[in-house]
Design a protein around this motif. Structure first.
Motif, mmCIF file in Angstrom:
data_model
loop_
_atom_site.group_PDB
_atom_site.id
_atom_site.type_symbol
_atom_site.label_atom_id
_atom_site.label_comp_id
_atom_site.label_asym_id
_atom_site.label_seq_id
_atom_site.Cartn_x
_atom_site.Cartn_y
_atom_site.Cartn_z
ATOM 1 N N LEU B 17 0.839 -1.206 0.000
ATOM 2 C CA LEU B 17 0.000 0.000 0.000
ATOM 3 C C LEU B 17 0.873 1.254 0.000
ATOM 4 O O LEU B 17 0.601 2.223 -0.696
ATOM 5 C CB LEU B 17 -0.917 0.011 1.228
ATOM 6 C CG LEU B 17 -2.060 -0.998 1.244
ATOM 7 C CD1 LEU B 17 -2.669 -1.104 2.640
ATOM 8 C CD2 LEU B 17 -3.135 -0.593 0.239
ATOM 9 N N ARG B 18 1.934 1.223 0.818
ATOM 10 C CA ARG B 18 2.787 2.403 0.937
ATOM 11 C C ARG B 18 3.567 2.696 -0.345
ATOM 12 O O ARG B 18 3.742 3.838 -0.728
ATOM 13 C CB ARG B 18 3.797 2.193 2.071
ATOM 14 C CG ARG B 18 3.223 2.388 3.453
ATOM 15 C CD ARG B 18 4.280 2.065 4.502
ATOM 16 N NE ARG B 18 3.932 2.572 5.809
ATOM 17 C CZ ARG B 18 3.978 1.858 6.926
ATOM 18 N NH1 ARG B 18 4.347 0.595 6.880
ATOM 19 N NH2 ARG B 18 3.672 2.403 8.081
ATOM 20 N N VAL B 19 4.062 1.644 -0.983
ATOM 21 C CA VAL B 19 4.967 1.841 -2.109
ATOM 22 C C VAL B 19 4.184 2.002 -3.423
ATOM 23 O O VAL B 19 4.713 2.526 -4.404
ATOM 24 C CB VAL B 19 5.978 0.665 -2.188
ATOM 25 C CG1 VAL B 19 5.415 -0.501 -2.961
ATOM 26 C CG2 VAL B 19 7.314 1.142 -2.747
ATOM 27 N N SER B 20 2.912 1.588 -3.412
ATOM 28 C CA SER B 20 2.108 1.495 -4.640
ATOM 29 C C SER B 20 2.293 2.642 -5.629
ATOM 30 O O SER B 20 2.910 2.485 -6.677
ATOM 31 C CB SER B 20 0.640 1.357 -4.269
ATOM 32 O OG SER B 20 0.256 2.479 -3.480
ATOM 33 N N VAL B 21 1.749 3.800 -5.290
ATOM 34 C CA VAL B 21 1.748 4.900 -6.264
ATOM 35 C C VAL B 21 3.146 5.482 -6.434
ATOM 36 O O VAL B 21 3.523 5.902 -7.527
ATOM 37 C CB VAL B 21 0.735 5.991 -5.857
ATOM 38 C CG1 VAL B 21 0.605 7.033 -6.960
ATOM 39 C CG2 VAL B 21 -0.609 5.385 -5.551
ATOM 40 N N ILE B 22 3.941 5.454 -5.352
ATOM 41 C CA ILE B 22 5.319 5.957 -5.441
ATOM 42 C C ILE B 22 6.080 5.181 -6.511
ATOM 43 O O ILE B 22 6.767 5.756 -7.354
ATOM 44 C CB ILE B 22 6.026 5.832 -4.070
ATOM 45 C CG1 ILE B 22 5.457 6.864 -3.106
ATOM 46 C CG2 ILE B 22 7.532 5.995 -4.226
ATOM 47 C CD1 ILE B 22 5.980 6.751 -1.686
ATOM 48 N N ALA B 23 5.947 3.853 -6.500
ATOM 49 C CA ALA B 23 6.651 3.028 -7.479
ATOM 50 C C ALA B 23 6.057 3.218 -8.871
ATOM 51 O O ALA B 23 6.776 3.331 -9.866
ATOM 52 C CB ALA B 23 6.575 1.558 -7.074
ATOM 53 N N PHE B 24 4.744 3.289 -8.943
ATOM 54 C CA PHE B 24 4.054 3.385 -10.232
ATOM 55 C C PHE B 24 4.319 4.723 -10.917
ATOM 56 O O PHE B 24 4.491 4.795 -12.123
ATOM 57 C CB PHE B 24 2.546 3.197 -10.009
ATOM 58 C CG PHE B 24 1.729 3.351 -11.246
ATOM 59 C CD1 PHE B 24 1.656 2.308 -12.164
ATOM 60 C CD2 PHE B 24 1.030 4.532 -11.508
ATOM 61 C CE1 PHE B 24 0.903 2.451 -13.316
ATOM 62 C CE2 PHE B 24 0.282 4.673 -12.660
ATOM 63 C CZ PHE B 24 0.219 3.633 -13.571
ATOM 64 N N ALA B 25 4.366 5.795 -10.117
ATOM 65 C CA ALA B 25 4.450 7.139 -10.690
ATOM 66 C C ALA B 25 5.865 7.538 -11.053
ATOM 67 O O ALA B 25 6.069 8.537 -11.728
ATOM 68 C CB ALA B 25 3.870 8.158 -9.706
ATOM 69 N N ALA B 26 6.868 6.748 -10.597
ATOM 70 C CA ALA B 26 8.259 7.125 -10.835
ATOM 71 C C ALA B 26 8.514 7.342 -12.324
ATOM 72 O O ALA B 26 8.200 6.484 -13.145
ATOM 73 C CB ALA B 26 9.188 6.042 -10.291
ATOM 74 N N GLY B 27 9.072 8.491 -12.657
ATOM 75 C CA GLY B 27 9.417 8.777 -14.042
ATOM 76 C C GLY B 27 8.251 9.216 -14.911
ATOM 77 O O GLY B 27 8.417 9.480 -16.092
ATOM 78 N N ARG B 28 7.040 9.287 -14.321
ATOM 79 C CA ARG B 28 5.903 9.783 -15.093
ATOM 80 C C ARG B 28 5.591 11.205 -14.672
ATOM 81 O O ARG B 28 5.841 11.596 -13.538
ATOM 82 C CB ARG B 28 4.650 8.933 -14.844
ATOM 83 C CG ARG B 28 4.770 7.529 -15.361
ATOM 84 C CD ARG B 28 3.618 6.694 -14.791
ATOM 85 N NE ARG B 28 4.000 5.285 -14.726
ATOM 86 C CZ ARG B 28 3.470 4.352 -15.523
ATOM 87 N NH1 ARG B 28 2.551 4.662 -16.400
ATOM 88 N NH2 ARG B 28 3.872 3.106 -15.407
#
Lengths: 234, 103
Positions: B17-28
């Motif tokens: 839950l914590r890493v979800s959007v942080i990982a997904f949004a990287a570089g976007r």
């Protein structure tokens, strides 16, 4: 890093007794010192740790116990989204390790700081300082509770620290229409849906509040609304 | 299932839950309108937690007692001082004094 830890220190003092409450709960349920420590290091989210102990102790099916903890923590999904824009400027390793240190307090403090701080290096240092200070205090409180084992006098009313801590964090941010709309709608929806399983009402309140606040900010050109802001003192 | 296993499962899920959007949004690129909504996350999440903790005691609605006036005092102190320390001190002080004198 020191700016973040300084700002988080008083909050960490409030986190400490909450950690003690968790430690005492684990030890009075007879679940053992090491599993209790593991919970604080690996889950590192107080409300969900307490709900897990309670449900396990009541003999709940494991899927219910774990599922409830995850619903309680579902707000981290929103925090992850809120931090993503600034975290995308941080190194990969920091992003993945920093994510684990995410707490309500560290996120609220950091987002407030990021309104006036643009330098990625200092943003990173601030988050790490705040998050680590809270992490260390939480582990310390947990250990004291686990080792003391006895019960905490009810007269201390330590549970009251939770709404107080979040009040101290949120009130300085309630300074424009979108923020006030988001907060009011969130409260009404969270209280109105409290018959749902534990944690769900908070998630629904938060999402409804964000949507309402977003609508309230859509009309004006100021958006996030810094017009009329008095700034925030530390 | 053992408590330790449940802890490990909850820990894995919480990390995702914590890493979800942080990982997904990287570089976007994240659009400005989305950023504006995301800036509202704390003011939307924290009041819900506060209201829930204040009004409910487990599954029961909390009776009118020292918590409510003590909370009101803390809100005023938070708004005027903007200090975490004073908010915690005034709130806890108020709740202890009010509990001692509550009829």
């Amino acid at each position: 890093m020191s700016a973040g830890s300084r700002r988080a220190f008083v909050l960490a003092l409030g986190v400490w007794p909450f950690g003690v409450v968790y430690g005492v709960a684990v030890s009075s349920a007879g679940l053992g010192t090491w599993p209790g420590v593991l919970g604080s290091v690996a889950i590192f989210a107080g409300a969900s740790q307490l709900s897990l102990v309670e449900l396990h102790d009541q003999g709940a099916f494991w899927l219910v116990a774990v599922g409830t903890a995850l619903v309680v923590n579902a707000r981290f999904l929103l925090y992850s989204a809120a931090l993503a824009p600034s975290f995308s400027e941080f190194p990969t390793g920091f992003r993945y390790l920093g994510a684990h240190l995410m707490t309500d307090q560290a996120v609220a403090l950091s987002l407030l700081e990021y309104e006036t701080e643009d330098d990625p290096l200092r943003r990173r240092g601030f988050y790490l300082g705040a998050a680590l200070t809270l992490f260390v205090m939480w582990q310390f409180g947990t250990l004291v509770g686990l080792l003391a084992g006895g019960s905490i006098p009810d007269g201390l009313q330590l549970g009251f620290i939770i709404p107080l801590m979040f009040t101290a964090l949120v009130v300085p941010s309630l300074r424009d229409r979108p923020a006030l709309t988001a907060a009011s709608v969130s409260v009404v929806v969270a209280l109105g849906t409290s018959f749902l399983p534990v944690g769900t009402n908070i998630l629904l309140g938060a999402v409804a509040g964000m949507l309402a606040g977003g609508l309230a900010s859509g009309g004006g050109p100021s958006g996030g609304g810094d017009i009329g802001s008095e700034g925030v003192s530390s | 299932m053992s408590f330790t296993t449940e802890v490990l499962l909850a820990a894995a899920g919480t990390y995702l839950l914590r890493v979800s959007v942080i990982a997904f949004a990287a570089g976007r690129e994240i659009p400005e309108s989305t950023r504006r909504i995301l800036a509202l996350v704390p003011v939307a999440v924290l009041p819900a937690i506060i209201a829930d903790a204040l009004v409910f005691d487990g599954a029961q609605v909390r009776d009118f007692g020292p918590w409510y006036p003590a909370f009101a005092i803390a809100v005023v102190v938070a708004a005027t001082t903007r200090s975490v320390g004073w908010t915690l001190a005034s709130g806890m002080g108020a709740v202890w004094i009010l509990t001692a004198v509550w009829p």
